[in-house]
Design a protein around this motif. Structure first.
Motif, PDB file in Angstrom:
ATOM      1  N   ASN A 177       0.825  -1.203   0.000  1.00  0.00           N
ATOM      2  CA  ASN A 177       0.000   0.000   0.000  1.00  0.00           C
ATOM      3  C   ASN A 177       0.864   1.261   0.000  1.00  0.00           C
ATOM      4  O   ASN A 177       0.580   2.231  -0.714  1.00  0.00           O
ATOM      5  N   MET A 178       1.933   1.259   0.798  1.00  0.00           N
ATOM      6  CA  MET A 178       2.803   2.441   0.846  1.00  0.00           C
ATOM      7  C   MET A 178       3.525   2.643  -0.485  1.00  0.00           C
ATOM      8  O   MET A 178       3.715   3.776  -0.929  1.00  0.00           O
ATOM      9  N   THR A 179       3.943   1.539  -1.113  1.00  0.00           N
ATOM     10  CA  THR A 179       4.603   1.663  -2.423  1.00  0.00           C
ATOM     11  C   THR A 179       3.615   2.155  -3.466  1.00  0.00           C
ATOM     12  O   THR A 179       3.936   3.011  -4.301  1.00  0.00           O
ATOM     13  N   HIS A 180       2.401   1.616  -3.438  1.00  0.00           N
ATOM     14  CA  HIS A 180       1.352   2.051  -4.365  1.00  0.00           C
ATOM     15  C   HIS A 180       1.087   3.554  -4.208  1.00  0.00           C
ATOM     16  O   HIS A 180       0.818   4.257  -5.182  1.00  0.00           O
ATOM     17  N   ALA A 181       1.197   4.041  -2.958  1.00  0.00           N
ATOM     18  CA  ALA A 181       0.966   5.460  -2.688  1.00  0.00           C
ATOM     19  C   ALA A 181       2.212   6.310  -2.922  1.00  0.00           C
ATOM     20  O   ALA A 181       2.174   7.527  -2.764  1.00  0.00           O
ATOM     21  N   GLY A 182       3.347   5.649  -3.283  1.00  0.00           N
ATOM     22  CA  GLY A 182       4.570   6.386  -3.588  1.00  0.00           C
ATOM     23  C   GLY A 182       5.358   6.840  -2.379  1.00  0.00           C
ATOM     24  O   GLY A 182       6.144   7.787  -2.459  1.00  0.00           O
TER      25      GLY A 182
END
Length: 393
Positions: free
Chosen positions: A192-197
């Motif tokens: 989720n954090m990677t998806h959110a950048g």
């Protein structure tokens, strides 16, 4: 090879790497559904953690205090006092050092979570299941003190046995449910954090945090042995050298309890009386977690700063004082200390679910080094108690 044989730390590292890859793929391909499925699991798992935390405190603090009260009188009081003092010193050392160094490389990234609520950047789950805890964290702690001290004073074997049975149940929940599911939880968090950048910069920043944490572990060991060996008139470097087998065993086991046989042998090789070592080392494996306190204090401060909050003395010093007590509730398994502390980072530092997930991942990533610091420090406490007990003879 089964998941258990792989070990928790390698599984967490795999989960972090897989989460970064999956988050990158879903972000570039505009595929939110896999992220939301994992977010759904995380929401349910996070609610379960909130439910179980007061039970963890009750399950481990009550028998811990009850057992302490029934043991060896003055020697127990001396050992417990030194252990708690060491834990407080470790947390205070971490706070003082972090207050100097963290602003140098963290303050410029205080807007890393660009939203007023950091969770606004993350995708929500598809649905949730409410699991309200039976009581608050401080209520659980106070209840544990009352019952633990009451059992010790009244010497009620019936209640002590009930407390131990409950401790076994809670320990099984941690061992069989929470710890095995943590890698999936961490996978969801990093996806989720990677998806959110957000994740790339976080990892770069925390490499520096870990460097400071491990340096603090080494400094704390030197302080402990300098003090102990000044009192006992021993050579601190020779004593530390004899504790090296315990240090490296703890790096592998990630458990103070599992390292007790090696810690005992190492402590006795220093020349500590056998009856002192046999009493102090197993006790300190439960109540003395100076290395874990350094890690939890540092990771908490870093997360607060990255969320644009202030890690002030008025916030952190009471947290460190309670953390020293909470460490008594730490199960002797990998990641046990952070599980025991989770309720207090929520209630005292205001951590939300995302921040709690991050501190779990960060803590366990270096749990080996914290545990190694813990058990090596146990040797210093045994030296000190041995010297004090000789003076009293």
């Amino acid at each position: 090879m089964s998941a258990k044989k792989i070990g928790l730390l390698p599984r967490l590292i795999l989960a972090i790497v897989a989460g970064i890859i999956l988050g990158t793929v879903t972000h570039s391909g505009h595929l939110p559904l896999p992220v939301q499925i994992l977010a759904t699991f995380n929401g349910i798992f996070g609610n379960f953690l909130s439910f179980i935390i007061p039970l963890i405190i009750i399950g481990f603090v009550i028998p811990g205090i009850a057992d302490l009260g029934a043991d060896a009188g003055k020697l127990l009081a001396i050992t417990a006092g030194i252990a708690y003092g060491s834990t407080l010193l470790a947390g205070t050392l971490a706070f003082a050092t972090d207050s100097v160094f963290f602003p140098l490389f963290l303050s410029s990234h205080a807007d890393i979570f660009s939203h007023a609520n950091p969770e606004d950047a993350l995708l929500p789950g598809l649905f949730g299941i409410d699991m309200p805890p039976l009581m608050g964290v401080m209520t659980a702690l106070i209840l544990s003190f009352v019952l633990g001290i009451g059992i010790a004073v009244t010497r009620s074997e019936t209640l002590k046995n009930v407390a131990r049975e409950f401790q076994n149940i809670v320990g099984k929940v941690i061992e069989v449910i929470i710890i095995p599911l943590l890698p999936i939880h961490i996978l969801g968090v990093f996806t989720n954090m990677t998806h959110a950048g957000q994740v790339g910069l976080i990892l770069k920043i925390f490499i520096k945090v870990f460097a400071i944490v491990i340096a603090l572990h080494v400094i704390m060991i030197l302080i402990q042995y300098t003090i102990a060996c000044l009192v006992s008139k021993r050579n601190p470097f020779t004593s530390i050298k004899k504790m090296i087998p315990a240090y490296f065993t703890a790096l592998g086991t990630q458990s103070s309890a599992a390292t007790i046989p090696v810690t005992l042998a190492s402590a006795k090789s220093i020349g500590i009386k056998e009856k002192i070592a046999d009493f102090v080392i197993p006790l300190c494996a439960t109540i003395h977690l100076a290395g874990s306190t350094i890690t939890l204090t540092s990771c908490s401060m870093a997360i607060l700063i990255l969320h644009g909050q202030t890690a002030s003395p008025g916030v952190m010093l009471p947290f460190i004082a309670i953390l020293g007590i909470a460490m008594v509730a730490a199960p002797g398994i990998p990641g046990g200390a952070v599980m025991a502390a989770l309720g207090f980072v929520q209630s005292m530092l205001g951590f939300n679910d995302t921040m709690c997930s991050l501190i779990i991942a960060l803590y366990i990533a270096q749990d080996s080094f914290g545990t190694a610091c813990n058990v090596t420090g146990d040797g210093a406490i045994a030296i000190l108690v041995d010297a004090i007990s000789k003076d009293k003879e």
